[in-house]
Scaffold this motif. Sequence first.
Motif, PDB file in Angstrom:
ATOM      1  N   ASP B 104      30.338 -99.072 -10.159  1.00 34.31           N
ATOM      2  CA  ASP B 104      29.573 -98.384  -9.107  1.00 34.31           C
ATOM      3  C   ASP B 104      30.412 -97.319  -8.426  1.00 34.31           C
ATOM      4  O   ASP B 104      29.912 -96.265  -8.047  1.00 34.31           O
ATOM      5  N   TYR B 107      30.667 -94.317 -10.838  1.00 35.28           N
ATOM      6  CA  TYR B 107      29.374 -93.677 -11.140  1.00 35.28           C
ATOM      7  C   TYR B 107      29.394 -92.207 -10.717  1.00 35.28           C
ATOM      8  O   TYR B 107      29.915 -91.884  -9.660  1.00 35.28           O
ATOM      9  N   VAL B 312      25.320 -95.089 -17.678  1.00 40.91           N
ATOM     10  CA  VAL B 312      24.579 -95.979 -16.769  1.00 40.91           C
ATOM     11  C   VAL B 312      23.503 -95.167 -16.047  1.00 40.91           C
ATOM     12  O   VAL B 312      22.385 -95.635 -15.838  1.00 40.91           O
ATOM     13  N   LYS B 313      23.831 -93.930 -15.739  1.00 39.28           N
ATOM     14  CA  LYS B 313      22.870 -93.034 -15.065  1.00 39.28           C
ATOM     15  C   LYS B 313      21.644 -92.842 -15.949  1.00 39.28           C
ATOM     16  O   LYS B 313      20.508 -92.925 -15.484  1.00 39.28           O
ATOM     17  N   ARG B 316      19.552 -96.012 -16.102  1.00 36.87           N
ATOM     18  CA  ARG B 316      18.765 -96.242 -14.883  1.00 36.87           C
ATOM     19  C   ARG B 316      17.575 -95.305 -14.810  1.00 36.87           C
ATOM     20  O   ARG B 316      16.511 -95.666 -14.319  1.00 36.87           O
ATOM     21  N   GLU B 317      17.752 -94.081 -15.318  1.00 40.57           N
ATOM     22  CA  GLU B 317      16.663 -93.091 -15.191  1.00 40.57           C
ATOM     23  C   GLU B 317      15.613 -93.229 -16.286  1.00 40.57           C
ATOM     24  O   GLU B 317      14.482 -92.791 -16.127  1.00 40.57           O
ATOM     25  N   ASN B 320      13.233 -99.183 -18.251  1.00 42.69           N
ATOM     26  CA  ASN B 320      12.782-100.167 -17.283  1.00 42.69           C
ATOM     27  C   ASN B 320      13.761-101.331 -17.340  1.00 42.69           C
ATOM     28  O   ASN B 320      13.850-102.043 -18.334  1.00 42.69           O
ATOM     29  N   LEU B 321      14.503-101.501 -16.239  1.00 43.47           N
ATOM     30  CA  LEU B 321      15.576-102.490 -16.270  1.00 43.47           C
ATOM     31  C   LEU B 321      15.052-103.911 -16.448  1.00 43.47           C
ATOM     32  O   LEU B 321      15.787-104.808 -16.855  1.00 43.47           O
ATOM     33  N   ARG B 326      14.448-103.839 -23.147  1.00 40.00           N
ATOM     34  CA  ARG B 326      15.472-102.973 -22.550  1.00 40.00           C
ATOM     35  C   ARG B 326      16.583-102.659 -23.542  1.00 40.00           C
ATOM     36  O   ARG B 326      17.058-101.539 -23.633  1.00 40.00           O
TER      37      ARG B 326
END
Lengths: 541, 540
Positions: B104, B107, B312-313, B316-317, B320-321, B326
């Motif tokens: 995090d 990021y 990771v970006k 996330r965009e 659908n987590l 997934r």
Amino acid sequence: MTFSISIEKNKLGTFSQKIENIIGEKFLLVSSFILSLVSIIYSYRMNIIVAYGDAESHLNIAKRIISSLTPGLAQLGGIWLPLPHLLLTPLVYFDFLWRSGLAGSIISGITYIITSIYIYKTAYLTTKNKIGSMVASIFFMTNLNILYMQSTPMTEIPLICFLVLSLYYFVSYIKEEKLINLIYASFFGLLASLSRYDGWFFVIMQAAILFLRRFPFSKFRENLRKRGLTLFPFFTEKSEGELFLYSTIGFVGILIWIIWGFLILGDPFYFTNSEFSAKSQQNGFLARGQLPTYHNLILSILYYTVTSSTIAGLFIFAITAIAWILFLKDKNIKHRYLISILLFSPFLFNVVTMYLGQSVIFIPSLTPADFEWQLFNVRYGLLMIPAVAILCGYFFVKTHRLGKTVLTGVFISYFFLNSVGYSRPLAMTDGTSGLSKGSHPGAEIWLRDNYDSGLLLLDDYARTLSIIGSGVPMQNVVYLGNRGYWEKSLTSPQDVVRWIVMQKDDTVWNKLYKDKNMQGVVFKYYNKVYTSDTILIFRKI
Amino acid sequence: MIKKIIYPSYSGLQPEGAAKRIRWVDTETNRSFFSILCCFFILSGMFFFLTLKGLPGNPKSTEIKDILDQPGKPFELSPERGRYAMVMSFIETGNFAMTKTLADAVYPDVGYHNGKYYSYFTPGVSLIAAPFYLIGSAFQMAQVASFSISSIFALFNIYLIYIISKKIFGLPLWAALFGGIIFAFGSNAWSYSTTLYQHHITTFLIYSSIFLTFLMKKNGKWSWIMALYIWAAYGFGAFVDYPNIILMAPAIIYFVLTTFDIKDSEKKITLSIKPMILLTSIIFFFITVIHGVYNQTNFGSWRTLSGSLIGVKSIRENTNLLSPDRKSEINKLQQKKNPVNFFKEDSVPFGLYTLLFSTDRGLFFYSPVFLLSLWGLTLILKNKSPETIVLSTTVGMVLFLYSSWSDPWGGWGFGPRYLIPALPALSIFIVYGLVRVTHQLFAKIIAFALFLFSSAVSLAGALTTNAIPPMVEAIPLHTKYNYFKNIDDLFLDKSSSFIYNLFFSKTFSLFSYFFVIYISLSILAFLILFIFPKINKNDI
């Protein structure tokens, strides 16, 4: 510790001599033919021969001359120059060659092969070196943008062919003063002027060079005093004869086209004044504030420089710039300034037309990101490839080992860079995903599966869908150029056509759908059989 | 004491085949210049130390995000965050997979593979920083110690510029030293010598390889060790940053070509090859294998680079987590990503403009002293030595690569950071021009004036922040997009300097601190340009 290998010089000399014996026009004929064939096969298999919207338009114009509701030469229209379409006409007679676009590939391929040979010959005129001239030809032949475009029905390669032919004979004339070369030069200039408007500028430049090279600068004032303001001070006997001989043939194409516009379309300058002209199209961009080169000389030069350098390859273009400087400084080449003017005449032409708003180019590295399209008309940069090729050949001859190594290294690296996607043939990208791309909506596929027979009304200028892709025979299409049928179809379609295809805001839509009275007529006699966001297809009940 | 020194026949200013140069030198003078050199390097080191970014203490992973990642703080940008996080992971867990907290913090420059988080950056910089981190931790200076490796390599680079100027091109002492300070303090290299980036290490690997290749040509005895180093540098270069494989190519080609010797006699051409170069290449392959094992262990395939991991970006965009599909969605995104696609030839015109002329990143806008390198280049190219060609080609390679990169701005940053590996060569071109020019005094005055401006800008950047947005991002944010922002921070006392914040922030304004350093540097430059040549007429 070292390992050594020795090579005797006389063996190297023999090897070099053998290479020189092999290379020449026959070698170029064979190699350019092979390259052309491979590219055409590749484009055919990838289904990109008719990727450009303009590519289909050129094929359709040629097809309509022989296969239309109203066939004849009047189908040539008044915007695009006629020669490429006339060359296509015998080939598009065969439906397969028309629909696949191979008719255009054959014409472009033949002109590509001729150009490859004549670039070699033109380079040889200045370098007198077979290997350097071969290098020039190789740079032309292996340019991926050239290879793609020579597989398409577009008009750039035929134009380049006529320009190079004219250039070769013109330079030969300047060097040897044999009149037959001047005649050839003017003849091919005529063919260029009947291919694209760049040819008009080229013949004007050649005429200007003929005028200026014999202009009696030193005797001008004396002649003016002797004879007053007549032709005499401006010409010598020889220059007068040359210029008239050249102009008689070279300018005929321009004259024919102006007369054609007057006789057939009622306006000698129809090609620039009409609503279908490039200028009118550019006015649309101007209204949206998306014509950055309009009345901006710096941007016009920048856009065309970046476009031609991207088409040639940036590093190759950089070497060309160095080669040009060396060329201009080379006092051994007697007419180097005149040759440079002719080589760079496409550059001047494109800068002028962009400045005047007659043409537009969008290219990713310059076009603002907020423009709707980032890629358009980059193929105009192809016209500089002959200059790039000839100057690279000159560079190869004039530089020593380091220069030759750098040039060879850059050339070889482009194969690698293209294979990893670093360099991409932008002319192909424009045709497949830029603004130049032909439109193939779902309606086209529907029509291909469902069309059976009967006349079909279509605003072809709006490029609603591809006639080639739809499978509809050309003689069954009613479009703007079918005088009588078109007008009647827009007033009483039920008496003329079985199918109506309309796209939002095209002429058919505005006349038959937007107009509520006519809409009623349409719905009375036709069923709507296909609907999408922008395209409607009707079939007669 | 007078001593006889014999120099090789070739240097940059003498034609090949000239008689060996014999110099009679005064060893007392020799010792004086050694002292000058030492003082010079100590001063340079001090300038780096005074501007080193950081705060005391050993930052925890929980402190990086939202506390230490603000502008002006040590982890203001993701590259230094990412590399420092890798150091922490490596020291604490023995591998480079990061915890979620660190991920995090790092990021958006973090990739995802098989349930684990990895920085996009290669581990080379972090590996070098790791011992410094350990030593620094013992003194509650883990972050500052880690960041100091950039300053150390910057000092090495100054030395390389000096030694290349002297030994290869035969330039006098003043020119060699001036070249060093142009690079270190007249450009944005200063800002990146005070934080944890790859640029100075990359620069060191390139120029040390070039210099050692030159030495190899002269010195047969230890050439196999030099060859081993050069191959190791090339292999390790990829660990430092992937583009180094291309950036170091001119140096490596120069190195490989020294193995060939072509003798052209009347009747035959003889090609000689030294097999030692090929034998020592084993170390390059060994390091490459280690790199492959690293990729295989962490990313599942020896061919998968950290930069090609799905971000990771992006996850996330685009996914659908909570979706049961997934994993397959992530795999599809992974297949689309290809780092090679970020380099395009048609980006070059705009990239060149951005890197050289633009007002948000242009080299000539930030450091106008480098305008003189264009003139120096035209002079040095008349001397068509292999070393001139390799330096020019290195500059060309840096420009070619990064102008075709989709992000020539280098994200948020100070000046054209991607050009740092080219700046030593450009600095050498400048001083070469200054030595060869006819009206030397006039040229020196111009160079000095341009250096004063360039160093003022560089110092402002080094003391404040590197977090300057590119123009395209700055305009919507209504913020400045070049060193004018740094000047604002200077007057607002917003400094990132460890020494200033720890010792002087309560006593002096940041501008005063800036002024003292700037005046010291200007005096040093003046001494080097105008006084040293007067002292040393028989320059070694």
